[in-house]
Design a protein around this motif. Sequence first.
Motif, mmCIF file in Angstrom:
data_model
loop_
_atom_site.group_PDB
_atom_site.id
_atom_site.type_symbol
_atom_site.label_atom_id
_atom_site.label_comp_id
_atom_site.label_asym_id
_atom_site.label_seq_id
_atom_site.Cartn_x
_atom_site.Cartn_y
_atom_site.Cartn_z
ATOM 1 N N GLY A 49 0.852 -1.123 0.036
ATOM 2 C CA GLY A 49 -0.020 0.070 -0.230
ATOM 3 C C GLY A 49 0.873 1.249 -0.040
ATOM 4 O O GLY A 49 2.089 1.469 0.344
ATOM 5 N N ASN A 50 0.152 2.436 -0.401
ATOM 6 C CA ASN A 50 0.973 3.820 -0.251
ATOM 7 C C ASN A 50 1.281 4.078 0.973
ATOM 8 O O ASN A 50 0.407 4.153 1.952
ATOM 9 C CB ASN A 50 0.033 4.630 -1.064
ATOM 10 C CG ASN A 50 0.852 5.938 -1.114
ATOM 11 O OD1 ASN A 50 0.825 6.654 -0.140
ATOM 12 N ND2 ASN A 50 1.870 6.239 -1.928
ATOM 13 N N THR A 54 -5.193 -2.138 0.027
ATOM 14 C CA THR A 54 -4.226 -3.531 0.417
ATOM 15 C C THR A 54 -4.746 -4.702 0.210
ATOM 16 O O THR A 54 -3.987 -5.574 -0.008
ATOM 17 C CB THR A 54 -4.177 -3.082 2.025
ATOM 18 O OG1 THR A 54 -3.791 -1.707 2.229
ATOM 19 C CG2 THR A 54 -3.293 -3.992 2.767
ATOM 20 N N ALA A 55 -6.148 -4.759 0.432
ATOM 21 C CA ALA A 55 -6.546 -6.277 0.048
ATOM 22 C C ALA A 55 -6.188 -6.765 -1.561
ATOM 23 O O ALA A 55 -5.936 -7.897 -1.608
ATOM 24 C CB ALA A 55 -8.047 -6.454 0.094
ATOM 25 N N ARG A 56 -6.374 -5.948 -2.473
ATOM 26 C CA ARG A 56 -6.062 -6.175 -3.846
ATOM 27 C C ARG A 56 -4.401 -6.496 -3.864
ATOM 28 O O ARG A 56 -4.012 -7.372 -4.819
ATOM 29 C CB ARG A 56 -6.444 -5.014 -4.851
ATOM 30 C CG ARG A 56 -8.005 -4.964 -5.046
ATOM 31 C CD ARG A 56 -8.055 -4.202 -6.310
ATOM 32 N NE ARG A 56 -7.640 -2.676 -5.813
ATOM 33 C CZ ARG A 56 -8.652 -1.784 -5.531
ATOM 34 N NH1 ARG A 56 -9.849 -2.319 -5.234
ATOM 35 N NH2 ARG A 56 -8.146 -0.538 -5.158
ATOM 36 N N LYS A 57 -3.665 -5.861 -3.331
ATOM 37 C CA LYS A 57 -2.165 -5.895 -3.349
ATOM 38 C C LYS A 57 -1.795 -7.322 -2.620
ATOM 39 O O LYS A 57 -0.981 -7.789 -3.058
ATOM 40 C CB LYS A 57 -1.514 -4.806 -2.782
ATOM 41 C CG LYS A 57 -1.610 -3.468 -3.628
ATOM 42 C CD LYS A 57 -0.936 -2.448 -3.016
ATOM 43 C CE LYS A 57 -0.902 -1.145 -4.150
ATOM 44 N NZ LYS A 57 -0.266 0.173 -3.555
ATOM 45 N N GLU A 87 -0.265 -10.256 -4.727
ATOM 46 C CA GLU A 87 1.137 -10.906 -4.195
ATOM 47 C C GLU A 87 1.191 -12.291 -3.976
ATOM 48 O O GLU A 87 1.838 -13.307 -4.470
ATOM 49 C CB GLU A 87 1.429 -10.392 -2.936
ATOM 50 C CG GLU A 87 2.630 -10.828 -2.267
ATOM 51 C CD GLU A 87 4.078 -10.035 -2.688
ATOM 52 O OE1 GLU A 87 5.112 -10.586 -2.542
ATOM 53 O OE2 GLU A 87 3.818 -9.164 -3.430
ATOM 54 N N ILE A 88 -0.168 -12.804 -3.423
ATOM 55 C CA ILE A 88 -0.207 -14.281 -3.297
ATOM 56 C C ILE A 88 -0.593 -14.998 -4.759
ATOM 57 O O ILE A 88 0.157 -15.998 -5.022
ATOM 58 C CB ILE A 88 -1.693 -14.512 -2.628
ATOM 59 C CG1 ILE A 88 -1.540 -13.945 -1.105
ATOM 60 C CG2 ILE A 88 -2.122 -16.017 -2.711
ATOM 61 C CD1 ILE A 88 -2.753 -14.062 -0.359
ATOM 62 N N ILE A 89 -1.164 -14.136 -5.720
ATOM 63 C CA ILE A 89 -1.301 -14.887 -7.015
ATOM 64 C C ILE A 89 0.278 -15.143 -7.929
ATOM 65 O O ILE A 89 0.413 -15.826 -8.316
ATOM 66 C CB ILE A 89 -2.180 -14.007 -7.755
ATOM 67 C CG1 ILE A 89 -3.886 -14.334 -7.377
ATOM 68 C CG2 ILE A 89 -2.354 -14.669 -9.268
ATOM 69 C CD1 ILE A 89 -4.813 -13.443 -8.005
ATOM 70 N N SER A 90 0.740 -14.009 -7.345
ATOM 71 C CA SER A 90 2.101 -13.889 -8.130
ATOM 72 C C SER A 90 3.164 -15.073 -7.717
ATOM 73 O O SER A 90 3.976 -15.526 -8.377
ATOM 74 C CB SER A 90 2.857 -12.432 -8.043
ATOM 75 O OG SER A 90 3.052 -12.297 -6.844
ATOM 76 N N GLN A 91 2.842 -15.404 -6.245
ATOM 77 C CA GLN A 91 3.782 -16.359 -5.692
ATOM 78 C C GLN A 91 3.158 -17.648 -6.275
ATOM 79 O O GLN A 91 4.163 -18.764 -6.269
ATOM 80 C CB GLN A 91 3.568 -16.358 -4.337
ATOM 81 C CG GLN A 91 4.268 -15.175 -3.563
ATOM 82 C CD GLN A 91 3.841 -15.056 -2.175
ATOM 83 O OE1 GLN A 91 3.379 -15.949 -1.512
ATOM 84 N NE2 GLN A 91 4.482 -13.763 -1.656
ATOM 85 N N LYS A 92 1.795 -17.817 -6.421
ATOM 86 C CA LYS A 92 1.384 -19.180 -6.637
ATOM 87 C C LYS A 92 1.681 -19.654 -8.331
ATOM 88 O O LYS A 92 1.603 -20.716 -8.669
ATOM 89 C CB LYS A 92 -0.027 -19.270 -6.662
ATOM 90 C CG LYS A 92 -0.541 -19.290 -4.943
ATOM 91 C CD LYS A 92 -2.058 -19.363 -4.760
ATOM 92 C CE LYS A 92 -2.623 -20.795 -5.372
ATOM 93 N NZ LYS A 92 -4.002 -20.715 -5.221
ATOM 94 N N TYR A 93 1.534 -18.353 -9.104
ATOM 95 C CA TYR A 93 1.855 -18.843 -10.637
ATOM 96 C C TYR A 93 2.770 -17.912 -11.075
ATOM 97 O O TYR A 93 2.930 -16.827 -11.739
ATOM 98 C CB TYR A 93 0.304 -18.332 -11.354
ATOM 99 C CG TYR A 93 -0.682 -18.908 -10.831
ATOM 100 C CD1 TYR A 93 -1.104 -20.352 -11.263
ATOM 101 C CD2 TYR A 93 -1.566 -18.535 -9.687
ATOM 102 C CE1 TYR A 93 -2.222 -21.039 -10.940
ATOM 103 C CE2 TYR A 93 -2.634 -19.155 -9.196
ATOM 104 C CZ TYR A 93 -3.043 -20.476 -9.729
ATOM 105 O OH TYR A 93 -4.068 -21.167 -9.208
ATOM 106 N N LYS A 94 4.033 -18.383 -10.812
ATOM 107 C CA LYS A 94 5.355 -17.541 -11.362
ATOM 108 C C LYS A 94 5.373 -17.593 -12.718
ATOM 109 O O LYS A 94 6.149 -16.733 -13.369
ATOM 110 C CB LYS A 94 6.598 -18.229 -10.522
ATOM 111 C CG LYS A 94 6.437 -18.111 -9.108
ATOM 112 C CD LYS A 94 7.016 -16.821 -8.488
ATOM 113 C CE LYS A 94 7.159 -16.754 -7.214
ATOM 114 N NZ LYS A 94 7.201 -15.344 -6.611
#
Length: 446
Positions: A189-190, A418-421, A425-432
């Motif tokens: 978040g900012n 913050t929820a979107r970020k 973050e979780i999606i980017s970790q799961k689907y590298k």
Amino acid sequence: MRGLNGVSVYLLTASIEDSSIDVGDFFKGPLPGKFLKLLGYLALSRVGTYIPLGGVNREAFLGNLDQNSLLSTLDSFSGGGIGRLGICSLGIVPFINAQIVFQLLGQIIPKLQELQRKEGEAGRKKVLQWTRYASVGFAIVQAIGQVLYIRPYVNDFNTEWVLSSVTLLTLGAIITIYIGEKISELKLGNGTSLLIFTSILSYLPSSFGRTVAQALEDGNYIGLAAVIISFFLLVLGIVYVQEAERKLPINYASRYTVRSGGLQKSAYLPFKVNSSGVMPIIFSTSSLALPGTIARFTGLAVLKNAATSLAPGGPLYLPTNVLLIAFFNYYYTFLQLDPDDVSEQLKRQGASIASIRPGKTTAMFLKNVLARISVLGSAFLAVMAAGPAVVEQVTHLTAFRGFAGTSVLILVGCATDTARKVQAEIISQKYKNIEFYNIDNDGGFR
């Protein structure tokens, strides 16, 4: 990702959209450590608001603060730091004022505009460094203004007390700005918006308590019920508008996706209706407070009269606030997303908007879309700014003014951002292995 409520646009592949996330995914990877750091920084930012300046009659000052609605609103942004006369009572406001100045100068000075938009990360870092220096100057001026404002409540007003108080307030602002930058580095978040989010959240119980106490004292139970109902309706309306978006269909020449195991031919480019988030309201509030700050510093009668007219309840407050919100919203929308750059990046990626020719035609189309969206966003933000004043006039409860539509919008905007970020973050970790493109605030794919 930058921006007070995460002014970002994503091109998500279909596989990411269909991804499912459970609670266990949060505890995998670096997210738990980042959140612990975030909580630590936010807690540290609150410490300074509870360390008061010495030699001041705070009870008498609080009585005056309750009668000044603009200061009450700014007090909510500092989490009650102004009322407590804490050394960090200036909060993040000097940095916000410096940002306002540099964004306005960017429209006047072409070289500064090139640094902000066309020279990439190096240019943005240079402008950010200048903004830091300017924020120190604003902190000094505002510290002097605050010291002069509380002079009637000081037990022994002398040169030594003034110098020590101005130094402490300035250092408190610098520390707060530094904490905000460290929070931004966590990419959850900012930092500026999260600091304000924390301050407002800490201010909520006392603000609501005063409203309830006033209603019970006056026997205004219907008014209290109306305030509570309007508060929940306000939250629902903000969530609805914050999630609303305009989706532009995108056609790709060729793109491989994991889900289909083949070539992806189309996707969409989403634009938020309120793409600039809470920044226009924050900028507007800070701008309306500037005449009063300068008046306390200079003592000019003209500025004092202007500050009175621009204060909540004053004859010029509502129209000026709405105009400033519309201006900052329009400007901030195009500052965060440059249509020319987006058009160029789409062309490089082999993508085009359906039925729109690539290149300049796409850029003009995006400009028109953003202009129309900014009008809707400005109308929404104007309602957020003016709505609570209407509720106050109907219910005759004014103690709730320090926690108005602006504050609720900041709370909801920061929470959803913050929820979107966290989700991203979780999606980017799961689907590298899935391509993930982010159009950042300056319109570039990353």
